[in-house]
Design a protein around this motif. Structure first.
Motif, PDB file in Angstrom:
ATOM      1  N   VAL A 178      -0.495   9.054  37.016  1.00  0.00           N
ATOM      2  CA  VAL A 178      -1.477  10.002  36.491  1.00  0.00           C
ATOM      3  C   VAL A 178      -0.839  10.817  35.372  1.00  0.00           C
ATOM      4  N   LEU A 179      -1.471  10.802  34.215  1.00  0.00           N
ATOM      5  CA  LEU A 179      -1.058  11.682  33.121  1.00  0.00           C
ATOM      6  C   LEU A 179      -1.859  12.961  33.243  1.00  0.00           C
ATOM      7  N   VAL A 180      -1.147  14.075  33.385  1.00  0.00           N
ATOM      8  CA  VAL A 180      -1.867  15.326  33.552  1.00  0.00           C
ATOM      9  C   VAL A 180      -1.283  16.353  32.602  1.00  0.00           C
ATOM     10  N   GLY A 181      -2.108  17.268  32.185  1.00  0.00           N
ATOM     11  CA  GLY A 181      -1.639  18.314  31.277  1.00  0.00           C
ATOM     12  C   GLY A 181      -2.828  19.064  30.753  1.00  0.00           C
ATOM     13  N   PRO A 182      -2.559  20.195  30.110  1.00  0.00           N
ATOM     14  CA  PRO A 182      -3.677  21.001  29.621  1.00  0.00           C
ATOM     15  C   PRO A 182      -4.424  20.294  28.488  1.00  0.00           C
ATOM     16  N   SER A 183      -5.594  20.786  28.185  1.00  0.00           N
ATOM     17  CA  SER A 183      -6.433  20.178  27.157  1.00  0.00           C
ATOM     18  C   SER A 183      -5.706  20.154  25.815  1.00  0.00           C
ATOM     19  N   GLY A 184      -5.804  19.031  25.137  1.00  0.00           N
ATOM     20  CA  GLY A 184      -5.214  18.924  23.807  1.00  0.00           C
ATOM     21  C   GLY A 184      -3.755  18.536  23.801  1.00  0.00           C
ATOM     22  N   CYS A 185      -3.182  18.179  24.969  1.00  0.00           N
ATOM     23  CA  CYS A 185      -1.750  17.881  25.001  1.00  0.00           C
ATOM     24  C   CYS A 185      -1.455  16.453  24.579  1.00  0.00           C
ATOM     25  N   GLY A 186      -2.482  15.644  24.389  1.00  0.00           N
ATOM     26  CA  GLY A 186      -2.236  14.291  23.888  1.00  0.00           C
ATOM     27  C   GLY A 186      -2.382  13.193  24.918  1.00  0.00           C
ATOM     28  N   LYS A 187      -2.967  13.498  26.061  1.00  0.00           N
ATOM     29  CA  LYS A 187      -3.141  12.483  27.108  1.00  0.00           C
ATOM     30  C   LYS A 187      -4.027  11.350  26.631  1.00  0.00           C
ATOM     31  N   SER A 188      -5.203  11.710  26.124  1.00  0.00           N
ATOM     32  CA  SER A 188      -6.140  10.673  25.672  1.00  0.00           C
ATOM     33  C   SER A 188      -5.535   9.858  24.543  1.00  0.00           C
ATOM     34  N   THR A 189      -4.856  10.547  23.642  1.00  0.00           N
ATOM     35  CA  THR A 189      -4.261   9.848  22.510  1.00  0.00           C
ATOM     36  C   THR A 189      -3.264   8.803  23.005  1.00  0.00           C
ATOM     37  N   LEU A 190      -2.441   9.192  23.965  1.00  0.00           N
ATOM     38  CA  LEU A 190      -1.450   8.259  24.506  1.00  0.00           C
ATOM     39  C   LEU A 190      -2.150   7.062  25.157  1.00  0.00           C
ATOM     40  N   LEU A 191      -3.184   7.362  25.925  1.00  0.00           N
ATOM     41  CA  LEU A 191      -3.911   6.301  26.618  1.00  0.00           C
ATOM     42  C   LEU A 191      -4.553   5.348  25.612  1.00  0.00           C
ATOM     43  N   ARG A 192      -5.097   5.919  24.559  1.00  0.00           N
ATOM     44  CA  ARG A 192      -5.765   5.079  23.557  1.00  0.00           C
ATOM     45  C   ARG A 192      -4.760   4.250  22.772  1.00  0.00           C
ATOM     46  N   MET A 193      -3.541   4.739  22.665  1.00  0.00           N
ATOM     47  CA  MET A 193      -2.511   3.923  22.020  1.00  0.00           C
ATOM     48  C   MET A 193      -2.146   2.744  22.920  1.00  0.00           C
ATOM     49  N   ILE A 194      -2.111   2.984  24.236  1.00  0.00           N
ATOM     50  CA  ILE A 194      -1.826   1.881  25.158  1.00  0.00           C
ATOM     51  C   ILE A 194      -2.938   0.839  25.063  1.00  0.00           C
ATOM     52  N   ALA A 245      -4.581  14.886  40.173  1.00  0.00           N
ATOM     53  CA  ALA A 245      -3.282  14.254  39.944  1.00  0.00           C
ATOM     54  C   ALA A 245      -2.487  14.184  41.234  1.00  0.00           C
ATOM     55  N   MET A 246      -2.405  15.301  41.938  1.00  0.00           N
ATOM     56  CA  MET A 246      -1.620  15.359  43.174  1.00  0.00           C
ATOM     57  C   MET A 246      -2.145  14.370  44.199  1.00  0.00           C
ATOM     58  N   SER A 247      -3.465  14.299  44.328  1.00  0.00           N
ATOM     59  CA  SER A 247      -4.008  13.517  45.438  1.00  0.00           C
ATOM     60  C   SER A 247      -4.029  12.026  45.145  1.00  0.00           C
ATOM     61  N   MET A 248      -4.012  11.623  43.882  1.00  0.00           N
ATOM     62  CA  MET A 248      -4.156  10.200  43.589  1.00  0.00           C
ATOM     63  C   MET A 248      -2.868   9.506  43.199  1.00  0.00           C
ATOM     64  N   ALA A 249      -1.940  10.248  42.622  1.00  0.00           N
ATOM     65  CA  ALA A 249      -0.849   9.583  41.913  1.00  0.00           C
ATOM     66  C   ALA A 249       0.232   9.043  42.826  1.00  0.00           C
ATOM     67  N   ASP A 250       0.804   7.883  42.436  1.00  0.00           N
ATOM     68  CA  ASP A 250       2.118   7.508  42.947  1.00  0.00           C
ATOM     69  C   ASP A 250       3.145   8.375  42.238  1.00  0.00           C
ATOM     70  N   ARG A 251       2.941   8.468  40.917  1.00  0.00           N
ATOM     71  CA  ARG A 251       3.809   9.333  40.127  1.00  0.00           C
ATOM     72  C   ARG A 251       2.965  10.105  39.132  1.00  0.00           C
ATOM     73  N   ILE A 252       3.378  11.330  38.885  1.00  0.00           N
ATOM     74  CA  ILE A 252       2.673  12.175  37.932  1.00  0.00           C
ATOM     75  C   ILE A 252       3.524  12.308  36.678  1.00  0.00           C
ATOM     76  N   VAL A 253       2.876  12.184  35.522  1.00  0.00           N
ATOM     77  CA  VAL A 253       3.540  12.499  34.266  1.00  0.00           C
ATOM     78  C   VAL A 253       2.882  13.770  33.747  1.00  0.00           C
ATOM     79  N   LEU A 254       3.669  14.844  33.715  1.00  0.00           N
ATOM     80  CA  LEU A 254       3.115  16.126  33.290  1.00  0.00           C
ATOM     81  C   LEU A 254       3.423  16.332  31.814  1.00  0.00           C
ATOM     82  N   MET A 255       2.394  16.492  31.019  1.00  0.00           N
ATOM     83  CA  MET A 255       2.581  16.626  29.575  1.00  0.00           C
ATOM     84  C   MET A 255       2.166  18.002  29.092  1.00  0.00           C
TER      85      MET A 255
END
Ligand SMILES: Nc1ncnc2c1ncn2[C@@H]1O[C@H](COP(=O)(O)OP(=O)(O)OP(=O)(O)O)[C@@H](O)[C@H]1O
Ligand SMILES: [Mg+2]
Lengths: 322, 357
Positions: B33-49, B197-207
């Protein structure tokens, strides 16, 4: 979403004993009654300004009115005369040819232009403004420009082709039947493209980008994205635009009148120009009106076609917005 | 199914850098799970993948293949969008069948796979409906179905639950997790909701701001936040932070706040005498005790299971949660006793956690 006011109002009505309502207040609350009431002024205006001239025209078609002499009711005589009138049938043929060929080109080129303008372009707003130009210019003005472009001696097209060396004598654009038809159709297409292109562009921009992204990930090529996303989602707008385009083209008058006046030898006479020619310069108001009335079945069928084409498709119905 | 390696990836829009060198190694079958406050780049990273955005620098490797220049459709990835991006002019069945139809799969196989996915997601009665005729939760499931049918190497989710109401969100959360346990497809899930994030993730990536702040299992992030940001982001209500000065005199060890309040520390706490620190303690690790931190009750919020008590310690707001019931009155003095082994210390200047000695 329900507004807080509405909730409060509901609560009040539920709490207090509802007073017996008069038939008037009931009638006023009925959707249809109130709607009808509000539509009344608009309906009256429509009736006066649209229906009256139309009815007058239809009536004239059944008379032998000429300019300066009120006519008499002669039944279907005008129509019987038209039935045997080869020029009338030529005009019908010309109108159908003009409308169908011009509409096909307007659609194809307009869609193509809309797709281009929907891409990321530098100076987007500027290019869009330019595309609108042919439509903004008054028809008579653009018709005069085309008249000059198609001039038998000074045509810029002929001049350019001669310079390149493709031809050695100027093209007789408006003097030859086939050339004249192609020329007026080209002018009409030029003039009609902006309407189609800009409207379709507006339609394209309502298609969410994420649909294309989803389709890309689903493995769609750019042609498949067009075929399976763009085109089906654009159909309702295409139907509206093309209906209007067909109506405008079918009733076109100005371009033809400035460029060819229906010539050579009636080769570019449309029903509208023929109607005008018979009625005003020819003075036969009754006959001219009959020709105009003869356009109604064609226009009506075009409208009916689009009415059924426009009916909200099943996927557009039901429920809230996506 | 495949592993995903993100190596020193950067992204800039024009001259505006958004992602500043991100390294994440995601193992096969993992649910990250990629988690972080709004605008930290989560969607951007996902869209690059996914291949929907160009990669400005670094490389992304899927299943051992560098995909920087691979077309999205060749990456064999399925994505569930926040707005679902269902094709409105296609039925549920056609939405799910679309990718296979494009691939030219035989009709029998399409039917079988769609029916199977519909069965898993309880969509069978809805197959002939259009997206407009579905509820939000049903649409969400169709979006998932469209991804499942593909049987891709990797699932990407971009805040798939954020348009649902709270109750449905919790239900779908469980459903997605169950689905992952069943399919075992490598999944990368973006959310800004730390509970999700806490309840679903095997691992959390906090950005934060295009940088990875911490990577770890949910409990690692909870128990050992790497810095003040991670400590404040994970956990609800958020951790309490009290700035102060570390005082170390022989075996005696505590933090003293600006107003002279003593905050107790475990004897093995790190840090040097006189160091400016931030004392962090989670609300659930405070109890009422005879000795501890004196506090003034401000607001009491009973939630049924727990009672949240908002109080003040030397001008700093401190929240405490109690599962047992006490009678609190606003304005009254109480003493909050922290569980010493769960107290966190951070360096005030850098915000980095000070490990226990
Ligand atoms: N196409 C773009 N052009 C310029 N800047 C962009 C573009 N897309 C995103 N950004 C910027 O990149 C940063 C990260 O955006 P991103 O959408 O990845 O955030 P996010 O973490 O997904 O946030 P949220 O939780 O709100 O969805 C933001 O500052 C945003 O303004
Ligand atoms: Mg986002």
């Amino acid at each position: 979403m329900q507004k807080p006011n509405a909730i409060a109002a509901d609560a009040i009505t539920a709490g207090a004993q509802p007073p017996a309502r008069s038939w008037l207040s009931k009638a006023l609350e009925g959707r249809n009654t109130l709607g009808g009431l509000f539509m009344l002024p608009a309906a009256a205006v429509l009736l006066i300004f649209l229906t009256y001239p139309l009815a007058l025209g239809v009536w004239l078609g059944f008379t032998d009115t000429t300019i300066g002499r009120p006519g008499q009711f002669i039944g279907l005589e005008n129509y019987e005369a038209l039935w045997d009138d080869t020029v009338f049938w030529l005009a019908v043929f010309n109108t159908l040819l003009y409308t169908s060929v011009a509409s096909v080109f307007k659609f194809a080129l307009g869609l193509w232009l809309a797709l281009l303008l929907n891409e990321r372009l530098p100076f987007k707003a500027f290019i869009r403004a330019i595309v609108l130009l042919p439509w903004v210019v008054p028809t008579v003005l653009s018709a005069i420009a085309f008249w000059w472009i198609y001039d038998a001696q000074f045509s810029i097209i002929s001049w350019a082709l001669i310079q390149i060396g493709l031809i050695d004598a100027p093209i007789n654009f408006l003097g030859d039947a086939t050339n004249a038809r192609a020329s007026v159709i080209a002018a009409n297409v030029w003039r009609g493209i902006p309407f189609v292109a800009i409207t379709l562009l507006a339609g394209l921009q309502t298609i969410p980008q994420s649909l294309y992204e989803a389709a890309t990930l689903d493995g769609a090529s750019s042609w498949q994205r067009f075929r399976y996303i763009t085109l089906p989602m654009l159909t309702p707008i295409i139907a509206v635009v093309m209906t209007f385009s067909v109506l405008f083209t079918f009733t076109d008058f100005q371009l033809i009148y400035v460029l060819t006046r229906g010539g050579p030898v009636n080769a570019t006479h449309l029903m509208a120009t023929l109607s005008f020619q018979r009625a005003i310069p020819g003075g036969q108001l009754g006959e001219g009106a009959a020709i105009a009335v003869a356009m109604i079945p064609f226009l009506l069928s075009a409208i009916l076609f689009s009415y059924f084409g426009l009916q909200r498709r099943r996927w557009q119905q039901g429920g809230r917005d996506a | 199914m495949a592993s995903v390696d993100i190596r020193r990836v950067t992204k800039q829009f024009g001259s505006h850098p958004v992602i500043h060198g991100v390294d994440i190694a995601i193992a096969d079958h993992e649910f990250v799970v990629l988690v972080g406050p709004s605008g930290c780049g989560k969607s951007t990273l996902l869209r690059m993948i996914a291949g929907l955005e160009q990669i400005s620098g670094g490389e992304i490797v899927i299943g051992g293949r560098v995909v920087n220049d691979v077309q999205p459709k060749e990456r064999d990835i399925a994505m569930v969008f926040q707005n679902y991006a269902l094709y409105p002019h296609m039925t549920v069945h056609d939405n799910m069948a679309f990718s296979m139809k494009l691939r030219g799969a035989p009709q029998a196989e399409i039917t079988e796979r769609v029916n199977k996915a519909a069965d898993i997601l309880a969509l069978t009665p809805l197959l002939q409906r259009y997206p407009r005729q579905l509820s939000g939760g049903q649409r969400q499931r169709v979006a998932m179905g469209r991804a499942i049918v593909r049987d891709p190497q990797v699932f990407l989710f971009d805040e798939p639950l954020s348009n649902l109401d709270a109750k449905l969100r919790v239900a779908m959360r469980t459903e997605i997790k169950a689905l992952h346990q069943r399919l075992r497809t490598t999944s990368i899930y973006v959310t800004h909701d730390q509970v999700e994030a806490m309840s679903m993730a095997d691992r959390i990536v906090l950005m934060r701001d295009g940088v990875v702040e911490q990577i770890g299992s949910p409990l690692e992030l909870y128990d050992h936040p790497a810095n003040v940001f991670a400590a404040g982001f994970i956990g609800s209500p958020a951790m309490n932070f009290l700035p102060g000065m570390l005082r170390r005199a022989g075996n005696e060890l505590h933090v003293e706040t600006a107003r002279g309040i003593r905050l107790p520390l475990p004897s093995n706490a790190g840090g040097t005498d006189g160091q400016k620190v931030i004392y962090g303690v989670r609300p659930e690790h405070l109890s009422l005790g005879g000795e501890g931190i004196p506090a003034t009750v401000a607001v009491v919020e009973p939630t049924g299971a727990d009672t949240f008590v908002y109080s003040e310690v030397g001008g700093v707001p401190v929240c405490a949660t109690f599962s047992e019931r006490h009678a609190f009155e606003p304005g009254k003095q109480i003493v909050l006793k922290p569980q010493l082994e769960t107290v966190h210390l951070f360096d005030e200047a850098s915000g980095v956690a000070i490990r226990n000695a």
